[in-house]
Design a protein around this motif. Structure first.
Motif: not given
Length: 163
Positions: A38-63
Motif C-alpha cells: 500500500e502506498l497512500d498520499l494524504n494531501k491534508k497531512d502532507k504525508k505518504i503512508d507505506l505498507v509492504t513486505g520487508d526491508d528490501m521492499k521498503v528500500q526499493a520503494i524509497r528509491d
C-alpha cells in the motif's frame, strides 16, 4: 526597494503524480508480485503512508519515490522518512512526512549567512519564509547564488521577486 522571498514549497499535484507513477510501476514489477503493498498520499497531512513486505521492499520503494520525485521536478529532500514499524500482519509500515516551509533554526542560519556575506541587503524572518530587501537587484542575485552554493538540507525556492 527590490525584494524577494526565500521559501520551501511543495507542488502537491506533482507529488501525487509521482506517487501514482510509483504505484503503476510496483504493479508491473516481478519482485512485488504476491506481496500486498500500500502506498497512500494524504494531501491534508502532507504525508505518504507505506505498507509492504520487508526491508528490501521498503528500500526499493524509497528509491522509486526518490527517482519519480526527481522526474517530476520535485526535490526529494522534502521527504522525511520515519522509522519502519512492524504491523499485525507481519508487514512493515513507514510514514514519510513531506516537509514544507522553513523552520526557525534554518531561517536564523540563512539570515546569519546573509549578514556574514557583507552584502548590502536586509533579511527578515516572516513565518515560514525569509524576505530579503536590497537597493540593487545584483545584490539580491548574489544572495541567491550564495544560498545555492551553501548546500542546505532543505530545498529552497526564490519567489516574489519585486524590483
Amino acid at each position: 526597494m527590490p525584494s524577494f522571498d526565500i521559501v520551501n514549497q511543495i507542488d502537491l499535484q506533482e507529488v501525487d503524480n509521482a506517487v501514482n507513477n510509483v504505484k503503476k510501476e510496483l504493479a508491473t514489477r516481478f519482485d512485488f508480485r504476491n506481496v500486498p503493498t500500500e502506498l497512500d498520499l494524504n494531501k491534508k497531512d502532507k504525508k505518504i503512508d507505506l505498507v509492504t513486505g520487508d526491508d528490501m521492499k521498503v528500500q526499493a520503494i524509497r528509491d522509486l519515490l526518490i527517482s519519480h520525485f526527481t522526474r517530476r521536478k520535485v526535490d526529494h529532500r522534502v521527504m522525511e522518512f520515519g522509522d519502519t514499524e512492524p504491523t499485525s500482519k507481519g508487514q512493515l509500515k513507514q510514514s514519510i512526512k513531506l516537509v514544507e516551509g522553513i523552520d526557525k533554526d534554518t531561517a536564523k542560519m540563512i539570515v546569519k549567512m546573509i549578514k556574514d556575506s557583507k552584502l548590502k541587503v536586509q533579511a527578515s524572518i516572516q513565518d515560514d519564509q525569509v524576505r530579503v530587501n536590497g537597493k540593487k537587484i545584483d545584490d539580491l542575485q548574489a544572495v541567491i547564488q550564495l544560498l545555492r552554493d551553501a548546500k542546505l538540507e532543505l530545498p529552497l525556492q526564490y519567489v516574489n521577486m519585486k524590483s
